[in-house]
Design a protein around this motif. Structure first.
Motif, mmCIF file in Angstrom:
data_model
loop_
_atom_site.group_PDB
_atom_site.id
_atom_site.type_symbol
_atom_site.label_atom_id
_atom_site.label_comp_id
_atom_site.label_asym_id
_atom_site.label_seq_id
_atom_site.Cartn_x
_atom_site.Cartn_y
_atom_site.Cartn_z
ATOM 1 N N ALA A 19 27.177 -26.941 2.630
ATOM 2 C CA ALA A 19 28.645 -26.914 2.494
ATOM 3 C C ALA A 19 29.056 -27.219 1.058
ATOM 4 N N GLU A 20 28.416 -28.203 0.473
ATOM 5 C CA GLU A 20 28.761 -28.597 -0.900
ATOM 6 C C GLU A 20 28.333 -27.523 -1.903
ATOM 7 N N GLU A 21 27.152 -26.960 -1.703
ATOM 8 C CA GLU A 21 26.638 -25.972 -2.657
ATOM 9 C C GLU A 21 27.315 -24.611 -2.545
ATOM 10 N N LEU A 22 28.034 -24.380 -1.451
ATOM 11 C CA LEU A 22 28.743 -23.099 -1.327
ATOM 12 C C LEU A 22 29.957 -23.042 -2.255
ATOM 13 N N LEU A 23 30.420 -24.201 -2.711
ATOM 14 C CA LEU A 23 31.532 -24.209 -3.658
ATOM 15 C C LEU A 23 31.101 -23.502 -4.943
ATOM 16 N N GLY A 24 31.942 -22.566 -5.406
ATOM 17 C CA GLY A 24 31.624 -21.817 -6.619
ATOM 18 C C GLY A 24 30.800 -20.566 -6.387
ATOM 19 N N LYS A 25 30.335 -20.388 -5.153
ATOM 20 C CA LYS A 25 29.648 -19.140 -4.809
ATOM 21 C C LYS A 25 30.702 -18.090 -4.463
ATOM 22 N N TYR A 26 30.269 -16.827 -4.410
ATOM 23 C CA TYR A 26 31.234 -15.746 -4.186
ATOM 24 C C TYR A 26 31.054 -15.106 -2.821
ATOM 25 N N ILE A 35 35.814 -3.102 -1.848
ATOM 26 C CA ILE A 35 34.978 -4.294 -1.925
ATOM 27 C C ILE A 35 35.769 -5.394 -2.628
ATOM 28 N N LEU A 36 35.750 -6.564 -2.023
ATOM 29 C CA LEU A 36 36.480 -7.697 -2.575
ATOM 30 C C LEU A 36 35.512 -8.857 -2.733
ATOM 31 N N SER A 37 35.652 -9.616 -3.815
ATOM 32 C CA SER A 37 34.847 -10.828 -3.926
ATOM 33 C C SER A 37 35.748 -11.984 -4.319
ATOM 34 N N GLU A 38 35.476 -13.117 -3.727
ATOM 35 C CA GLU A 38 36.332 -14.292 -3.870
ATOM 36 C C GLU A 38 35.470 -15.521 -4.056
ATOM 37 N N MET A 39 35.794 -16.333 -5.041
ATOM 38 C CA MET A 39 35.040 -17.577 -5.225
ATOM 39 C C MET A 39 35.435 -18.606 -4.170
ATOM 40 N N ILE A 40 34.432 -19.183 -3.524
ATOM 41 C CA ILE A 40 34.674 -20.173 -2.479
ATOM 42 C C ILE A 40 35.109 -21.497 -3.106
ATOM 43 N N THR A 41 36.212 -22.057 -2.589
ATOM 44 C CA THR A 41 36.767 -23.288 -3.159
ATOM 45 C C THR A 41 36.872 -24.421 -2.141
ATOM 46 N N ASN A 165 36.916 -39.110 10.758
ATOM 47 C CA ASN A 165 37.084 -39.710 9.430
ATOM 48 C C ASN A 165 35.962 -39.376 8.452
ATOM 49 N N LYS A 166 34.909 -38.784 8.940
ATOM 50 C CA LYS A 166 33.802 -38.465 8.036
ATOM 51 C C LYS A 166 34.248 -37.449 6.982
ATOM 52 N N LYS A 167 33.816 -37.682 5.764
ATOM 53 C CA LYS A 167 34.254 -36.815 4.662
ATOM 54 C C LYS A 167 33.331 -35.603 4.547
ATOM 55 N N TYR A 168 33.489 -34.725 5.493
ATOM 56 C CA TYR A 168 32.647 -33.521 5.576
ATOM 57 C C TYR A 168 33.383 -32.281 5.077
ATOM 58 N N ARG A 169 34.490 -32.491 4.387
ATOM 59 C CA ARG A 169 35.264 -31.393 3.797
ATOM 60 C C ARG A 169 35.073 -31.454 2.286
ATOM 61 N N PHE A 170 34.766 -30.294 1.704
ATOM 62 C CA PHE A 170 34.472 -30.237 0.267
ATOM 63 C C PHE A 170 35.434 -29.276 -0.423
ATOM 64 N N LEU A 171 36.047 -29.756 -1.514
ATOM 65 C CA LEU A 171 37.007 -28.925 -2.252
ATOM 66 C C LEU A 171 36.728 -28.990 -3.745
ATOM 67 N N LEU A 172 37.005 -27.885 -4.433
ATOM 68 C CA LEU A 172 36.950 -27.887 -5.892
ATOM 69 C C LEU A 172 38.266 -28.461 -6.404
ATOM 70 N N LYS A 173 38.160 -29.474 -7.238
ATOM 71 C CA LYS A 173 39.363 -30.127 -7.760
ATOM 72 C C LYS A 173 40.149 -29.196 -8.681
ATOM 73 N N GLU A 174 39.440 -28.525 -9.568
ATOM 74 C CA GLU A 174 40.116 -27.640 -10.515
ATOM 75 C C GLU A 174 39.601 -26.231 -10.297
ATOM 76 N N LEU A 175 40.517 -25.298 -10.251
ATOM 77 C CA LEU A 175 40.121 -23.904 -10.062
ATOM 78 C C LEU A 175 40.201 -23.182 -11.385
ATOM 79 N N HIS A 176 39.156 -22.429 -11.709
ATOM 80 C CA HIS A 176 39.180 -21.614 -12.931
ATOM 81 C C HIS A 176 38.054 -20.629 -12.973
#
Length: 176
Positions: A19-26, A35-41, A165-176
């Motif tokens: 889950a954590e490593e999928l951040l920043g993947k497309y 065809i569309l590609s989107e960065m996972i945030t 309450n478990k912190k199992y949600r992952f987000l990118l703080k800054e998008l760019h």
DNA sequence: ACGATGATGAAC
DNA sequence: TTCATCATCGTA
């Protein structure tokens, strides 16, 4: 830039890591001639049958069967009478876990994301890849740990305080 | 704060 | 077979 399609080896690891490593993947969606590609945030981990927030805590049912399948399998389900949620199965076959893709750079929210990428239940139980027209690429983007925010998962209060309450949600703080 | 909208699973 | 609930979102 290097561009590598993630295979089942990537997904056959601990769900929290995936889950954590999928951040920043497309996330790449090919349907028809577009065809569309989107960065996972944003992602969420559903870590197994013991995780009371996970659908798989109900055991093997018609709906949850796919979560017991091979890592890299697509799990799409319909909710609230309107929206499809996109998940990718993780860990060993027989271990019912998955990562929910909650958002990408341009599409905030799991329901909007699937609607925008033409993702529906016909993809359920299919493997990621060219065949299904849905896959995930590593394009070499480096995500620093300091840019990742961890938070409780959304809409899982039914799971009780321990699991909600478990912190199992992952987000990118800054998008760019 | 709440309604739209239908599948899911547990109870009966 | 009924019924409460739901890994959501737009409008208020």
């Amino acid at each position: 830039m290097a561009r590598k399609r993630l295979n089942s080896t990537f997904f056959n690891r601990k769900t929290l890591i995936v889950a954590e490593e999928l951040l920043g993947k497309y996330l790449v969606r090919k349907s028809g001639d577009q065809i569309l590609s989107e960065m996972i945030t944003e992602t969420e981990a559903y870590t197994g049958g013991h995780d009371l927030a996970s659908h798989s805590s109900k055991g093997r049912t018609k709906r949850t069967e796919v979560m017991f399948g091979k890592a890299g399998t697509i799990y799409v389900y319909f909710v609230y009478g309107m929206y499809y949620m996109l998940n990718i199965v993780t860990e060993e076959t027989g271990y019912p876990s998955a990562v929910l893709i909650r958002g990408t750079q341009n599409f905030k929210g799991p329901g909007i994301l699937t609607r925008s990428l033409n993702i529906d239940a016909t993809l359920n139980n299919k493997p990621l890849g060219k065949q299904s027209g849905l896959w995930i690429e590593d394009r070499g983007k480096i995500i620093l740990k300091s840019k990742i925010k961890k938070a409780p998962r959304v809409g899982v209060s039914y799971a009780g305080p321990i699991w909600a309450n478990k912190k199992y949600r992952f987000l990118l703080k800054e998008l760019h």
